[in-house]
Design a protein around this motif. Structure first.
Motif, PDB file in Angstrom:
ATOM      1  N   THR A 104       0.835  -1.008   0.012  1.00  0.00           N
ATOM      2  CA  THR A 104       0.040   0.084   0.052  1.00  0.00           C
ATOM      3  C   THR A 104       0.869   1.111   0.057  1.00  0.00           C
ATOM      4  O   THR A 104       0.751   2.240  -0.821  1.00  0.00           O
ATOM      5  CB  THR A 104      -0.867  -0.047   1.369  1.00  0.00           C
ATOM      6  N   SER A 105       1.971   1.230   0.585  1.00  0.00           N
ATOM      7  CA  SER A 105       2.776   2.481   0.819  1.00  0.00           C
ATOM      8  C   SER A 105       4.067   2.364   0.009  1.00  0.00           C
ATOM      9  O   SER A 105       4.382   1.267  -0.073  1.00  0.00           O
ATOM     10  CB  SER A 105       3.189   2.560   2.353  1.00  0.00           C
ATOM     11  N   SER A 106       4.101   3.384  -0.506  1.00  0.00           N
ATOM     12  CA  SER A 106       5.556   3.440  -1.503  1.00  0.00           C
ATOM     13  C   SER A 106       6.686   3.011  -0.876  1.00  0.00           C
ATOM     14  O   SER A 106       7.743   2.308  -1.157  1.00  0.00           O
ATOM     15  CB  SER A 106       5.449   4.657  -2.415  1.00  0.00           C
ATOM     16  N   GLY A 107       6.903   3.709   0.445  1.00  0.00           N
ATOM     17  CA  GLY A 107       8.014   3.539   1.345  1.00  0.00           C
ATOM     18  C   GLY A 107       8.252   1.930   1.826  1.00  0.00           C
ATOM     19  O   GLY A 107       9.274   1.544   1.745  1.00  0.00           O
ATOM     20  N   VAL A 108       7.137   1.231   1.944  1.00  0.00           N
ATOM     21  CA  VAL A 108       7.090  -0.023   2.126  1.00  0.00           C
ATOM     22  C   VAL A 108       7.210  -0.813   1.171  1.00  0.00           C
ATOM     23  O   VAL A 108       8.131  -1.690   1.358  1.00  0.00           O
ATOM     24  CB  VAL A 108       5.704  -0.505   2.851  1.00  0.00           C
ATOM     25  N   LEU A 166       1.325  30.654 -16.043  1.00  0.00           N
ATOM     26  CA  LEU A 166       0.917  29.786 -14.669  1.00  0.00           C
ATOM     27  C   LEU A 166       2.038  29.546 -13.775  1.00  0.00           C
ATOM     28  O   LEU A 166       3.184  29.587 -14.199  1.00  0.00           O
ATOM     29  CB  LEU A 166       0.580  28.731 -15.066  1.00  0.00           C
ATOM     30  N   PHE A 167       1.848  30.057 -12.692  1.00  0.00           N
ATOM     31  CA  PHE A 167       2.612  30.177 -11.459  1.00  0.00           C
ATOM     32  C   PHE A 167       2.319  28.904 -10.422  1.00  0.00           C
ATOM     33  O   PHE A 167       1.079  29.098  -9.850  1.00  0.00           O
ATOM     34  CB  PHE A 167       3.062  31.535 -10.766  1.00  0.00           C
ATOM     35  N   VAL A 168       3.160  28.097  -9.986  1.00  0.00           N
ATOM     36  CA  VAL A 168       2.542  27.031  -9.257  1.00  0.00           C
ATOM     37  C   VAL A 168       3.218  26.905  -8.037  1.00  0.00           C
ATOM     38  O   VAL A 168       4.813  27.153  -7.967  1.00  0.00           O
ATOM     39  CB  VAL A 168       2.374  25.620  -9.795  1.00  0.00           C
ATOM     40  N   ALA A 169       2.896  26.791  -6.598  1.00  0.00           N
ATOM     41  CA  ALA A 169       3.654  26.382  -5.430  1.00  0.00           C
ATOM     42  C   ALA A 169       3.194  25.181  -5.218  1.00  0.00           C
ATOM     43  O   ALA A 169       1.978  24.739  -5.171  1.00  0.00           O
ATOM     44  CB  ALA A 169       3.591  27.414  -4.627  1.00  0.00           C
ATOM     45  N   THR A 170       4.054  24.190  -4.688  1.00  0.00           N
ATOM     46  CA  THR A 170       3.444  22.985  -4.397  1.00  0.00           C
ATOM     47  C   THR A 170       3.715  22.428  -2.799  1.00  0.00           C
ATOM     48  O   THR A 170       4.514  23.222  -2.296  1.00  0.00           O
ATOM     49  CB  THR A 170       4.356  21.760  -5.142  1.00  0.00           C
ATOM     50  N   ILE A 171       2.864  21.696  -2.408  1.00  0.00           N
ATOM     51  CA  ILE A 171       3.047  21.166  -1.078  1.00  0.00           C
ATOM     52  C   ILE A 171       2.793  19.425  -1.227  1.00  0.00           C
ATOM     53  O   ILE A 171       1.761  19.233  -1.883  1.00  0.00           O
ATOM     54  CB  ILE A 171       2.196  21.867  -0.139  1.00  0.00           C
ATOM     55  N   ALA A 172       3.652  18.814  -0.617  1.00  0.00           N
ATOM     56  CA  ALA A 172       3.496  17.298  -0.733  1.00  0.00           C
ATOM     57  C   ALA A 172       4.199  16.788   0.919  1.00  0.00           C
ATOM     58  O   ALA A 172       4.759  17.530   1.493  1.00  0.00           O
ATOM     59  CB  ALA A 172       4.301  16.841  -1.721  1.00  0.00           C
ATOM     60  N   GLU A 173       3.918  15.583   0.817  1.00  0.00           N
ATOM     61  CA  GLU A 173       4.338  14.794   2.174  1.00  0.00           C
ATOM     62  C   GLU A 173       5.728  14.498   1.985  1.00  0.00           C
ATOM     63  O   GLU A 173       6.379  14.181   0.841  1.00  0.00           O
ATOM     64  CB  GLU A 173       3.456  13.849   2.430  1.00  0.00           C
ATOM     65  N   ASP A 174       6.612  14.357   2.991  1.00  0.00           N
ATOM     66  CA  ASP A 174       7.973  14.388   2.968  1.00  0.00           C
ATOM     67  C   ASP A 174       8.559  12.658   2.864  1.00  0.00           C
ATOM     68  O   ASP A 174       9.076  12.221   4.070  1.00  0.00           O
ATOM     69  CB  ASP A 174       8.402  15.083   4.407  1.00  0.00           C
ATOM     70  N   TYR A 175       7.919  12.149   1.832  1.00  0.00           N
ATOM     71  CA  TYR A 175       8.539  10.620   1.781  1.00  0.00           C
ATOM     72  C   TYR A 175       8.410  10.353   0.051  1.00  0.00           C
ATOM     73  O   TYR A 175       8.234  11.272  -0.449  1.00  0.00           O
ATOM     74  CB  TYR A 175       7.579   9.715   2.613  1.00  0.00           C
TER      75      TYR A 175
END
Length: 399
Positions: A104-108, A166-175
Motif C-alpha cells: 500500500t505504501s510506496s516506502g514499504v 501559470l505560477f505554481v507552488a507545491t505542497i507534498a508529504e515528505d517521503y
C-alpha cells in the motif's frame, strides 16, 4: 514381454496420476499489504476487494486457472518496511506462493523489491505509486499495475493547461510518494512556460499547515498571472481544506489537487469547479470490465467501487492473464509472458512496458461538481487522458 508391458502400464498410470495431482495443486498468490497501523488501511481493504473480484471476473467465477484453484494468502505489513520484507520472504519461502501483490505504501513497497529478486519470484506492485518502484533500484521480477507519480503529475499538468502565465507552488508529504510526485510534476511542466516558484514538504500526518501555507502564499502573491497551489497529499490531516480556510483567494490564489477515494470526496465540496486528474472514477469509464465491477460492487456492497478497488482488480486480471498465457508456471516463463503484455481492466487497456514493467494506462481529467443530493463532490469527466499522451520516463533498463 508381459512383465514389460505391465511395467509400462503401471508407469503410465503413475505418470497420469502424478499429472492429475499436479494439475489439482492450488496456485498460491500472496496479498502483502498493510491491514493495521495506518489510516491507509482503507486503501488496502479496497485493493483486496478489487483483487478478489478480479479473480472472480477473470475466471468466470470458477476461481480456477489451467485446472488450478487460486488460493489467496493474506499478509499484513503493518505499514513497516522490515515487517513487509519478513512476511514477503515468508510468503515466497514457507508458503511457496507463485507470486505476490503489494504494497500500500510506496516506502514499504520499496523495501520489498530486493526480496522478490532474492527469491526470484514475481512481485506485482499495487497500489503503491512512487516512480522509484520501477526505477534503478527495482529488478526484473517486479511488475507494477498501479499508476506512478509521473502519470499523476503529467495528467495533473495537462488538466491545468499550463503556459507562461501559470505560477505554481507545491505542497507534498515528505517521503517517496511526495518527492517523486513533485519531481514528476516539474518535469511535466518543462517546456510549457509555467513556473514552479516554491516547494514545501511536510511530515506524514501533519495537522497544522499554517506555516508552510504562509510561505506558499508569500511565494505566489506578487506574481502576475494565474497562481495555483498544487497539493499532493495522500494521507489525512486535510491539508488542502486547511489551506483553503486561510483564504488564499485574497491573493488570487487557487488550489488544485488530484482526485481521491470516495470517503475523502465530501471534503472536495469546498472546491467547486476545481479541475485536476485522477486515476479512476467509477462513472468515467465505459467498458465491459468496469460495467461488471460497478454493477457487482453496487449489488454486494451497496455502493460504487473506489479507485483502489479498480486497481486491485487490474492486478488480479494481470495475474490471471500471465498464468493463462505463460508456457509454464516457472518464473522465467511468467516474465516472458508479462513483458509487453496488454490486458483489459476497469480503466480500459493496460500494457506492461517491457523496459521497466510499469503498466501504461489512461488517467481521468475531471472538474468538480457539487450536487446536494450526492454525499461527495462529483469529479465529472472532462476527458480521458490516454496513455500515449503522457511521456512517462523509463525507470530502468531491463537486464
Amino acid at each position: 514381454m508381459k512383465t514389460l508391458t505391465r511395467i509400462a502400464a503401471v508407469t503410465a498410470s503413475v505418470a497420469t496420476f502424478a499429472s492429475a495431482a499436479w494439475a489439482e495443486d492450488p496456485i498460491k498468490i500472496a496479498l502483502v499489504h498493510g491491514l493495521s497501523g495506518s489510516s491507509f488501511e482503507a486503501f488496502s481493504k479496497q485493493a483486496q476487494t478489487g483483487f478478489e473480484l478480479g479473480i472472480e471476473y477473470a475466471t468466470d467465477g470458477t476461481n480456477t486457472v489451467k485446472g488450478h484453484k487460486i488460493e489467496l494468502i493474506i499478509k499484513d505489513t503493518q505499514f513497516k518496511p522490515d515487517v513487509a520484507r519478513a512476511v514477503l520472504a515468508e510468503a515466497y519461502g514457507d508458503d511457496e506462493v507463485l507470486m505476490a501483490i503489494g504494497s500500500t505504501s510506496s516506502g514499504v513497497a520499496k523495501g520489498m523489491l530486493p526480496i522478490a529478486e532474492e527469491y526470484e519470484k514475481i512481485l506485482i506492485v499495487e497500489p503503491a505509486v512512487a516512480d522509484s518502484l520501477t526505477g534503478p533500484d527495482s529488478n526484473r521480477y517486479v511488475f507494477k499495475t498501479s499508476r506512478n507519480s509521473s502519470m499523476d503529475m503529467q495528467a495533473q499538468a495537462l488538466a491545468l493547461q499550463p503556459d507562461e502565465n501559470l505560477f505554481v507552488a507545491t505542497i507534498a508529504e515528505d517521503y517517496a510518494f511526495g518527492h517523486d510526485g513533485i519531481s514528476a510534476f516539474k518535469a511535466a511542466l518543462e517546456g510549457t512556460g509555467a513556473t514552479v516558484v516554491a516547494e514545501e514538504y511536510v511530515p506524514q500526518g501533519t495537522a497544522d499547515f499554517t506555516a508552510p501555507a504562509e510561505r506558499l502564499f508569500n511565494a505566489l502573491k506578487d506574481k502576475e498571472g494565474r497562481k495555483v497551489i498544487l497539493a499532493y497529499i495522500a494521507g489525512g490531516g486535510d491539508g488542502p481544506g486547511k489551506i483553503k480556510a486561510m483564504n488564499p483567494e485574497r491573493y488570487g490564489i487557487e488550489i488544485s489537487m488530484g482526485g481521491h477515494i470516495l470517503p475523502v470526496l465530501p471534503t472536495y465540496k469546498r472546491f467547486p469547479g476545481m479541475e485536476g486528474a485522477v486515476y479512476y472514477y467509477y462513472e468515467a469509464y465505459d467498458n465491459p470490465v468496469n460495467d461488471w465491477l460497478v454493477k457487482t460492487h453496487q449489488e454486494r456492497f451497496d455502493g460504487p467501487p473506489d479507485f483502489f478497488t479498480a486497481g486491485g482488480m487490474a492486478a488480479a486480471l494481470a495475474a490471471v492473464k500471465a498464468i493463462e498465457t505463460a508456457d509454464s508456471l516457472e518464473t522465467e516463463d511468467l516474465i516472458a509472458a508479462m513483458e509487453g503484455m496488454s490486458w483489459e481492466t476497469p480503466k480500459g487497456t493496460m500494457t506492461f512496458r517491457p523496459e521497466d514493467h510499469q503498466a501504461l494506462q489512461s488517467m481521468v481529467h475531471f472538474k468538480i461538481r457539487v450536487d446536494e443530493n450526492v454525499d461527495w463532490a462529483i469529479p465529472d469527466l472532462v476527458r480521458i487522458i490516454e496513455a500515449d499522451e503522457m511521456d512517462i520516463p523509463i525507470g530502468r533498463t531491463n537486464d
